[in-house]
Design a protein around this motif. Sequence first.
Motif, PDB file in Angstrom:
ATOM      1  N   GLN A  58     -41.737  17.184  37.108  1.00 38.01           N
ATOM      2  CA  GLN A  58     -41.115  16.681  38.325  1.00 38.01           C
ATOM      3  C   GLN A  58     -40.323  15.399  38.067  1.00 38.01           C
ATOM      4  OE1 GLN A  58     -41.257  18.534  41.078  1.00 38.01           O
ATOM      5  NE2 GLN A  58     -42.615  19.995  40.059  1.00 38.01           N
ATOM      6  N   VAL A  59     -40.928  14.476  37.344  1.00 40.16           N
ATOM      7  CA  VAL A  59     -40.304  13.175  37.082  1.00 40.16           C
ATOM      8  C   VAL A  59     -40.791  12.663  35.734  1.00 40.16           C
ATOM      9  CG1 VAL A  59     -40.095  10.763  37.823  1.00 40.16           C
ATOM     10  CG2 VAL A  59     -40.189  12.570  39.540  1.00 40.16           C
ATOM     11  N   ILE A  60     -39.879  12.049  34.977  1.00 41.70           N
ATOM     12  CA  ILE A  60     -40.253  11.264  33.798  1.00 41.70           C
ATOM     13  C   ILE A  60     -39.819   9.831  34.073  1.00 41.70           C
ATOM     14  CG2 ILE A  60     -39.968  10.882  31.322  1.00 41.70           C
ATOM     15  CD1 ILE A  60     -39.286  13.819  31.007  1.00 41.70           C
ATOM     16  N   ASN A  61     -40.770   8.919  34.055  1.00 39.23           N
ATOM     17  CA  ASN A  61     -40.490   7.510  34.314  1.00 39.23           C
ATOM     18  C   ASN A  61     -40.622   6.736  33.005  1.00 39.23           C
ATOM     19  OD1 ASN A  61     -40.529   4.778  35.113  1.00 39.23           O
ATOM     20  ND2 ASN A  61     -41.325   5.320  37.136  1.00 39.23           N
ATOM     21  N   TYR A  62     -39.500   6.319  32.470  1.00 37.96           N
ATOM     22  CA  TYR A  62     -39.512   5.606  31.201  1.00 37.96           C
ATOM     23  C   TYR A  62     -39.835   4.121  31.371  1.00 37.96           C
ATOM     24  CZ  TYR A  62     -37.551   9.760  29.030  1.00 37.96           C
ATOM     25  OH  TYR A  62     -37.362  11.043  28.556  1.00 37.96           O
ATOM     26  N   HIS A  63     -39.856   3.645  32.601  1.00 38.56           N
ATOM     27  CA  HIS A  63     -40.169   2.238  32.848  1.00 38.56           C
ATOM     28  C   HIS A  63     -41.667   1.980  32.798  1.00 38.56           C
ATOM     29  CE1 HIS A  63     -36.004   1.312  33.824  1.00 38.56           C
ATOM     30  NE2 HIS A  63     -35.988   2.330  34.675  1.00 38.56           N
ATOM     31  N   ASN A  64     -42.458   2.908  33.354  1.00 37.26           N
ATOM     32  CA  ASN A  64     -43.912   2.720  33.289  1.00 37.26           C
ATOM     33  C   ASN A  64     -44.592   3.749  32.392  1.00 37.26           C
ATOM     34  OD1 ASN A  64     -43.841   5.051  34.802  1.00 37.26           O
ATOM     35  ND2 ASN A  64     -44.778   4.171  36.652  1.00 37.26           N
ATOM     36  N   SER A  65     -43.800   4.488  31.616  1.00 38.55           N
ATOM     37  CA  SER A  65     -44.323   5.432  30.614  1.00 38.55           C
ATOM     38  C   SER A  65     -45.215   6.507  31.229  1.00 38.55           C
ATOM     39  CB  SER A  65     -45.093   4.681  29.519  1.00 38.55           C
ATOM     40  OG  SER A  65     -44.265   3.730  28.891  1.00 38.55           O
ATOM     41  N   THR A  66     -44.705   7.191  32.258  1.00 36.81           N
ATOM     42  CA  THR A  66     -45.470   8.256  32.899  1.00 36.81           C
ATOM     43  C   THR A  66     -44.613   9.505  33.079  1.00 36.81           C
ATOM     44  OG1 THR A  66     -44.890   7.481  35.127  1.00 36.81           O
ATOM     45  CG2 THR A  66     -46.950   6.646  34.169  1.00 36.81           C
ATOM     46  N   ILE A  67     -45.298  10.621  33.258  1.00 42.34           N
ATOM     47  CA  ILE A  67     -44.650  11.891  33.573  1.00 42.34           C
ATOM     48  C   ILE A  67     -45.458  12.552  34.688  1.00 42.34           C
ATOM     49  CG2 ILE A  67     -45.949  13.099  31.749  1.00 42.34           C
ATOM     50  CD1 ILE A  67     -43.519  14.944  31.404  1.00 42.34           C
ATOM     51  N   ARG A  68     -44.773  13.150  35.660  1.00 40.97           N
ATOM     52  CA  ARG A  68     -45.468  13.825  36.769  1.00 40.97           C
ATOM     53  C   ARG A  68     -45.247  15.326  36.665  1.00 40.97           C
ATOM     54  NH1 ARG A  68     -43.895  14.529  42.167  1.00 40.97           N
ATOM     55  NH2 ARG A  68     -42.321  12.877  41.999  1.00 40.97           N
ATOM     56  N   LEU A  69     -46.356  16.084  36.742  1.00 39.51           N
ATOM     57  CA  LEU A  69     -46.328  17.529  36.524  1.00 39.51           C
ATOM     58  C   LEU A  69     -46.910  18.273  37.728  1.00 39.51           C
ATOM     59  CD1 LEU A  69     -47.815  17.540  32.893  1.00 39.51           C
ATOM     60  CD2 LEU A  69     -45.388  17.578  33.520  1.00 39.51           C
ATOM     61  N   THR A  70     -46.456  19.523  37.889  1.00 43.05           N
ATOM     62  CA  THR A  70     -46.979  20.420  38.923  1.00 43.05           C
ATOM     63  C   THR A  70     -47.332  21.758  38.278  1.00 43.05           C
ATOM     64  OG1 THR A  70     -45.627  19.413  40.659  1.00 43.05           O
ATOM     65  CG2 THR A  70     -46.456  21.624  41.074  1.00 43.05           C
ATOM     66  N   ASP A  71     -48.454  22.311  38.675  1.00 40.54           N
ATOM     67  CA  ASP A  71     -48.854  23.637  38.189  1.00 40.54           C
ATOM     68  C   ASP A  71     -47.757  24.642  38.520  1.00 40.54           C
ATOM     69  OD1 ASP A  71     -50.079  26.262  37.965  1.00 40.54           O
ATOM     70  OD2 ASP A  71     -52.017  25.241  37.953  1.00 40.54           O
ATOM     71  N   ALA A  72     -47.327  25.399  37.520  1.00 40.51           N
ATOM     72  CA  ALA A  72     -46.221  26.344  37.706  1.00 40.51           C
ATOM     73  C   ALA A  72     -46.568  27.464  38.676  1.00 40.51           C
ATOM     74  CB  ALA A  72     -45.812  26.930  36.356  1.00 40.51           C
ATOM     75  N   ALA A  73     -47.843  27.678  38.955  1.00 40.26           N
ATOM     76  CA  ALA A  73     -48.252  28.752  39.870  1.00 40.26           C
ATOM     77  C   ALA A  73     -48.017  28.381  41.331  1.00 40.26           C
ATOM     78  CB  ALA A  73     -49.725  29.097  39.652  1.00 40.26           C
TER      79      ALA A  73
END
Length: 218
Positions: A58-73
Motif C-alpha cells: 500500500q505504502v513505502i515510507n522511506y522517512h520512517n523506514s516502514t512498509i504497509r501491506l494488505t492481505d491479497a485475499a
Amino acid sequence: MHIDDNPKPCVPSSCGDISNISYPFRLKTDPTHCGGYELSCENNTTSLYLNSQKYLVQVINYHNSTIRLTDAAIQNGDSCSFPIHSLSASDFIDFGYTYHNKIYYTFRPVKTWPITFISCPYPVNNSQHSLLLDTSQYCSVGFNESNSRHKYIKFGPLNGSSIMDMCRIDLMVMTSLNLTYKNEGLVLSNLSQVHSCLIYGFELSVLISQCGEYCQEC
C-alpha cells in the motif's frame, strides 16, 4: 542502518501506484544489489511475499523506514472477503527475511492490533461476550469453510475468557489502523469496521543489519 543507505547507486523503479521503489526494496527485474527485499509487479500491482503468502504493498515510507501491506485475499468492495492465512506480531519474533551480501534484512510490526476470527459449534451469548461480532448477520459464508459453525470476530488482545468452550481460533491477523478500544477490546458494531482494518493493512518496520563476516553467527 538507514533505509536509504544503498551501498551501490540504482535507478528507482515503479509499479502501479508505488513509485520510487529503491533500496532496500527492488523489483524482481532489478539487479540484486539494488535491495534485499524483492517486490513483484503483477498486473500493475506491487506485492511482497511473506512466508510464501502474497501481500499487496500500500505504502513505502522511506522517512520512517516502514512498509504497509494488505492481505491479497481482501477485496476492496466486498466486506465478506476475509484473510486466508494467519499472520500476527508473534510470527515475527524469530522471523528472518533474507541474508544478502553480508547484510541481514528483516521486518518488525509497528503499532499493530490483533483481529481474531473465532468459530463455535453453538451461538454465543452476546450479553456475556459483547466484544464479539457475529459475522452471520452480514455474510452467508464466512472465513471458516464449514457453514455449520457460528463465526465471530474479536478486535484487540485475547485472554482466557475470550475463547468459549468448544470454540476455536481459525485465523489471527493484524492491523495498524488506529481504532480506539477500551479494556479488553473494541465493541464492533458492523463488519465494515473490520473490513476497514483489513483493507488498511498492517505496517512493518524495515530492519537492516550489516554484520560482515559474522552475520550468520548473529
